[in-house]
Design an enzyme around this catalytic site. Structure first.
Site, PDB file in Angstrom:
ATOM      1  N   ASN A   1      31.373  15.914 -13.662  1.00 59.90           N
ATOM      2  CA  ASN A   1      32.026  15.716 -14.961  1.00 59.90           C
ATOM      3  C   ASN A   1      33.195  14.736 -14.873  1.00 59.90           C
ATOM      4  O   ASN A   1      33.953  14.587 -15.828  1.00 59.90           O
ATOM      5  CB  ASN A   1      32.557  17.068 -15.474  1.00 59.90           C
ATOM      6  CG  ASN A   1      31.436  18.060 -15.757  1.00 59.90           C
ATOM      7  OD1 ASN A   1      30.584  17.804 -16.602  1.00 59.90           O
ATOM      8  ND2 ASN A   1      31.419  19.172 -15.044  1.00 59.90           N
TER       9      ASN A   1
ATOM     10  N   SER B   1      33.070  16.177  -8.577  1.00 61.02           N
ATOM     11  CA  SER B   1      32.639  16.662  -9.891  1.00 61.02           C
ATOM     12  C   SER B   1      31.659  15.718 -10.578  1.00 61.02           C
ATOM     13  O   SER B   1      31.855  14.506 -10.591  1.00 61.02           O
ATOM     14  CB  SER B   1      33.856  16.847 -10.793  1.00 61.02           C
ATOM     15  OG  SER B   1      33.451  17.162 -12.099  1.00 61.02           O
TER      16      SER B   1
ATOM     17  N   ASP C   1      43.835  17.915  -2.899  1.00 58.82           N
ATOM     18  CA  ASP C   1      44.454  19.245  -3.021  1.00 58.82           C
ATOM     19  C   ASP C   1      43.604  20.330  -2.356  1.00 58.82           C
ATOM     20  O   ASP C   1      44.002  21.486  -2.340  1.00 58.82           O
ATOM     21  CB  ASP C   1      44.650  19.626  -4.496  1.00 58.82           C
ATOM     22  CG  ASP C   1      43.325  19.927  -5.175  1.00 58.82           C
ATOM     23  OD1 ASP C   1      42.377  19.137  -4.985  1.00 58.82           O
ATOM     24  OD2 ASP C   1      43.224  20.954  -5.873  1.00 58.82           O
TER      25      ASP C   1
ATOM     26  N   GLY D   1      37.039  21.579  -4.238  1.00 57.90           N
ATOM     27  CA  GLY D   1      36.476  20.394  -3.584  1.00 57.90           C
ATOM     28  C   GLY D   1      34.990  20.486  -3.299  1.00 57.90           C
ATOM     29  O   GLY D   1      34.358  19.478  -3.016  1.00 57.90           O
TER      30      GLY D   1
ATOM     31  N   ASP E   1      40.201  16.756  -9.572  1.00 59.35           N
ATOM     32  CA  ASP E   1      40.623  18.114  -9.936  1.00 59.35           C
ATOM     33  C   ASP E   1      41.771  18.582  -9.044  1.00 59.35           C
ATOM     34  O   ASP E   1      41.608  18.682  -7.838  1.00 59.35           O
ATOM     35  CB  ASP E   1      39.440  19.091  -9.769  1.00 59.35           C
ATOM     36  CG  ASP E   1      38.286  18.765 -10.711  1.00 59.35           C
ATOM     37  OD1 ASP E   1      38.548  18.559 -11.897  1.00 59.35           O
ATOM     38  OD2 ASP E   1      37.133  18.724 -10.255  1.00 59.35           O
TER      39      ASP E   1
ATOM     40  N   ASP F   1      41.201  12.232  -5.207  1.00 59.85           N
ATOM     41  CA  ASP F   1      40.437  13.345  -5.736  1.00 59.85           C
ATOM     42  C   ASP F   1      40.880  13.506  -7.205  1.00 59.85           C
ATOM     43  O   ASP F   1      41.930  12.993  -7.594  1.00 59.85           O
ATOM     44  CB  ASP F   1      40.768  14.600  -4.923  1.00 59.85           C
ATOM     45  CG  ASP F   1      40.143  15.841  -5.506  1.00 59.85           C
ATOM     46  OD1 ASP F   1      38.942  15.798  -5.830  1.00 59.85           O
ATOM     47  OD2 ASP F   1      40.858  16.848  -5.667  1.00 59.85           O
TER      48      ASP F   1
ATOM     49  N   ARG G   1      29.274  22.311  -7.266  1.00 65.81           N
ATOM     50  CA  ARG G   1      28.998  23.442  -8.164  1.00 65.81           C
ATOM     51  C   ARG G   1      28.023  24.425  -7.496  1.00 65.81           C
ATOM     52  O   ARG G   1      28.259  25.630  -7.463  1.00 65.81           O
ATOM     53  CB  ARG G   1      28.401  22.911  -9.473  1.00 65.81           C
ATOM     54  CG  ARG G   1      28.482  23.876 -10.618  1.00 65.81           C
ATOM     55  CD  ARG G   1      27.872  23.263 -11.869  1.00 65.81           C
ATOM     56  NE  ARG G   1      28.399  21.931 -12.154  1.00 65.81           N
ATOM     57  CZ  ARG G   1      27.830  21.063 -13.002  1.00 65.81           C
ATOM     58  NH1 ARG G   1      26.727  21.391 -13.639  1.00 65.81           N
ATOM     59  NH2 ARG G   1      28.367  19.868 -13.203  1.00 65.81           N
TER      60      ARG G   1
END
Ligand code: BG6
Ligand code: MG
Length: 215
Positions: free
Chosen positions: A116, A114, A168, A44, A9, A7, A47
């Site tokens: 991004n 994400s 996380d 996780g 972020d 992952d 958006r």
């Protein structure tokens, strides 16, 4: 062959705090104070789904247009933080552990919800290091659905049972388990109790630990 699926972020880089700050700023417009505890449910997830969760918590509704505008505003705010990022924001132990994987010929992919993700990897100088990148643009079903990890395993030509996931987020740990993979939680044991093991950061794991987990 073992493979690692990361992952982004909160595992590679601490962008989780920037997502939180951006959502918090947005929710303030509706006089809602998003707490860190509530934010745990946003980790996780996509958006759009995050906004749906916040609206429910805030007992607030938005028209379709306002909803889309809120998504744009949140991302704009998030990107303000991202644009100032550099390699100093890579989390403790990450660079060293990725180097060890390379030295041991263990392939690794990014598996981030994400949209991004590629931009962020470029900002922190890790884009070239990954053997594959699967991100929010490549999936239909967000975590806790296993799709993202199944795709990342495929991208590395590896079977799920040979994969170790680093996560996380509660939703991410669940996604990894549903994909039939070993999962290492990064964070608190109380929160990530569905993971096979939980560590604070990547300084606490070795190549031998991976081999033992997959054996
Ligand atoms: C995940 C984050 O990695 O990506 C979530 O944990 C975030 O908090 C999700 O909502 C989507 O990110 P983005 O950059 O596409 O808005
Ligand atoms: Mg995460």
């Amino acid at each position: 062959m073992i493979a690692c699926l990361f992952d982004l972020d909160g595992v590679i880089v601490d962008t989780a705090k920037y997502h939180f700050l951006a959502w918090k700023r947005l929710a303030k417009e509706w006089n809602f104070d998003l707490t860190e505890e509530q934010n745990e449910h946003l980790k996780g997830v996509s958006r759009t789904e995050s906004l749906e969760i916040i609206l429910k918590l805030a007992q607030h509704t938005l028209s379709k247009e306002a909803f889309d505008k809120a998504l744009e505003d949140k991302n704009e705010c998030f990107l303000e933080f991202v644009n100032q990022m550099n390699e100093n924001e890579i989390l403790e132990g990450v660079t060293d552990f990725l180097n060890q994987l390379k030295q041991n010929n263990i392939p690794f992919s990014l598996a981030s919800s994400s949209k991004n993700a590629k931009n962020i990897l470029q900002k922190i100088g890790l884009f070239e290091k990954f053997d594959a990148i699967v991100d929010g643009n490549d999936i239909v079903n967000g975590k806790p659905h296993p799709e993202i990890f199944e795709k990342a395993a495929k991208a590395l030509n590896t079977e799920p049972k040979k994969c170790v996931v680093f996560e996380d987020a509660v939703a991410g740990v669940q996604a990894g388990k549903r994909a039939g993979m070993k999962v290492i939680g990064i964070g608190e044991k109380e929160v990530l109790h569905e993971a096979d093991i939980v560590i604070k950061n990547l300084t606490e794991i070795s190549i031998q630990d991976l081999k033992n987990m997959i054996a």
